[in-house]
Design a protein around this motif. Structure first.
Motif, mmCIF file in Angstrom:
data_model
loop_
_atom_site.group_PDB
_atom_site.id
_atom_site.type_symbol
_atom_site.label_atom_id
_atom_site.label_comp_id
_atom_site.label_asym_id
_atom_site.label_seq_id
_atom_site.Cartn_x
_atom_site.Cartn_y
_atom_site.Cartn_z
ATOM 1 N N GLN A 149 0.806 -1.214 0.000
ATOM 2 C CA GLN A 149 0.000 0.000 0.000
ATOM 3 C C GLN A 149 0.844 1.271 0.000
ATOM 4 O O GLN A 149 0.315 2.367 0.080
ATOM 5 N N GLY A 150 2.162 1.113 -0.098
ATOM 6 C CA GLY A 150 3.044 2.288 -0.145
ATOM 7 C C GLY A 150 3.214 2.972 1.196
ATOM 8 O O GLY A 150 3.509 4.157 1.254
ATOM 9 N N ARG A 151 3.045 2.223 2.282
ATOM 10 C CA ARG A 151 3.156 2.784 3.631
ATOM 11 C C ARG A 151 4.336 2.200 4.398
ATOM 12 O O ARG A 151 4.303 2.105 5.618
ATOM 13 N N ALA A 152 5.384 1.806 3.711
ATOM 14 C CA ALA A 152 6.514 1.144 4.370
ATOM 15 C C ALA A 152 7.140 2.037 5.434
ATOM 16 O O ALA A 152 7.474 1.566 6.528
ATOM 17 N N THR A 153 7.296 3.309 5.161
ATOM 18 C CA THR A 153 7.911 4.225 6.120
ATOM 19 C C THR A 153 7.021 4.408 7.338
ATOM 20 O O THR A 153 7.490 4.310 8.466
ATOM 21 N N GLN A 154 5.743 4.658 7.125
ATOM 22 C CA GLN A 154 4.825 4.881 8.242
ATOM 23 C C GLN A 154 4.689 3.634 9.114
ATOM 24 O O GLN A 154 4.461 3.726 10.305
ATOM 25 N N ALA A 155 4.801 2.445 8.522
ATOM 26 C CA ALA A 155 4.649 1.194 9.266
ATOM 27 C C ALA A 155 5.964 0.731 9.896
ATOM 28 O O ALA A 155 6.012 -0.333 10.505
ATOM 29 N N ASN A 156 7.026 1.515 9.734
ATOM 30 C CA ASN A 156 8.344 1.174 10.290
ATOM 31 C C ASN A 156 8.848 -0.178 9.805
ATOM 32 O O ASN A 156 9.404 -0.966 10.563
ATOM 33 N N VAL A 157 8.635 -0.433 8.536
ATOM 34 C CA VAL A 157 9.131 -1.671 7.933
ATOM 35 C C VAL A 157 10.639 -1.552 7.791
ATOM 36 O O VAL A 157 11.159 -0.516 7.391
ATOM 37 N N GLY A 158 11.341 -2.603 8.116
ATOM 38 C CA GLY A 158 12.797 -2.581 8.040
ATOM 39 C C GLY A 158 13.313 -2.985 6.673
ATOM 40 O O GLY A 158 12.603 -3.573 5.847
ATOM 41 N N GLY A 159 14.549 -2.678 6.426
ATOM 42 C CA GLY A 159 15.199 -3.015 5.167
ATOM 43 C C GLY A 159 15.315 -4.506 4.944
ATOM 44 O O GLY A 159 15.343 -4.971 3.795
ATOM 45 N N SER A 160 15.354 -5.287 6.026
ATOM 46 C CA SER A 160 15.464 -6.742 5.872
ATOM 47 C C SER A 160 14.210 -7.322 5.214
ATOM 48 O O SER A 160 14.315 -8.259 4.425
ATOM 49 N N LEU A 161 13.048 -6.757 5.486
ATOM 50 C CA LEU A 161 11.823 -7.231 4.843
ATOM 51 C C LEU A 161 11.847 -6.884 3.356
ATOM 52 O O LEU A 161 11.497 -7.722 2.512
ATOM 53 N N ILE A 162 12.291 -5.689 3.019
ATOM 54 C CA ILE A 162 12.372 -5.287 1.613
ATOM 55 C C ILE A 162 13.312 -6.241 0.869
ATOM 56 O O ILE A 162 12.983 -6.727 -0.215
ATOM 57 N N ALA A 163 14.460 -6.526 1.464
ATOM 58 C CA ALA A 163 15.419 -7.434 0.831
ATOM 59 C C ALA A 163 14.828 -8.834 0.664
ATOM 60 O O ALA A 163 15.007 -9.477 -0.384
#
Length: 168
Positions: free
Chosen positions: A140-154
């Protein structure tokens, strides 16, 4: 229970603070919210005329005193927090899992890749060992607001063979 007075009656022989109800206190007269009250030393800080000499600047003096007390209270609270780290999450180290800069349409890229792979959001979350709400936040394009870490993106990039992070 505190009593309230407008200062109109009474002989002033009351032995309890009219603001907090403290008994046998060294009472003094104070103006609080437009009412004249007999208050204890602890409640005297709320006196709107405290420290003023009746000059035209008394409102400014009272305002300065209130601001000074507010700043002191904020400093005490900050000191207490620094001395007692219980309000911080244990084990959280966000610097080690920083979110990288993401491509502008990262949510759409992830959604399309997941659908092309024939996966539901929950299935993708299981595959990358993440919470479904975190995967949904990325979609949903809310990665920053949800405090998603870089490890999940990777992990999402590896699982679906896509690029969500901008190349350096």
């Amino acid at each position: 229970m505190a009593k309230y007075s407008t200062g109109g009656g009474g002989s002033g022989t009351s032995e309890s603070c009219e603001l907090c109800g403290a008994e046998n206190a060294d009472l003094r007269t104070a103006s609080v919210a437009g009412a004249t009250l007999q208050v204890c030393p602890d409640c005297a800080q709320h006196d709107e005329t405290e420290g003023s000499s009746g000059s035209s600047g008394s409102d400014d003096d009272g305002d300065r005193d209130r601001k000074r007390r507010a700043a002191q209270n904020a400093a005490r609270l900050q000191d207490a927090r620094q001395g007692n780290p219980e309000h911080w999450e244990d084990g959280a180290d966000y610097d080690d899992d920083q979110l990288p800069y993401l491509v502008s349409d990262y949510g759409d890229v992830l959604t399309e890749a997941r659908q092309a792979a024939g996966l539901q959001t929950a299935e993708l979350a299981d595959a990358v060992d993440a919470d479904e709400s975190d995967v949904l936040a990325v979609e949903q394009g809310r990665a920053t607001q949800a405090n998603v870490g870089g490890s999940l993106i990777a992990a999402l990039e590896r699982e679906l063979d896509i690029e969500l992070a901008e190349s350096a």
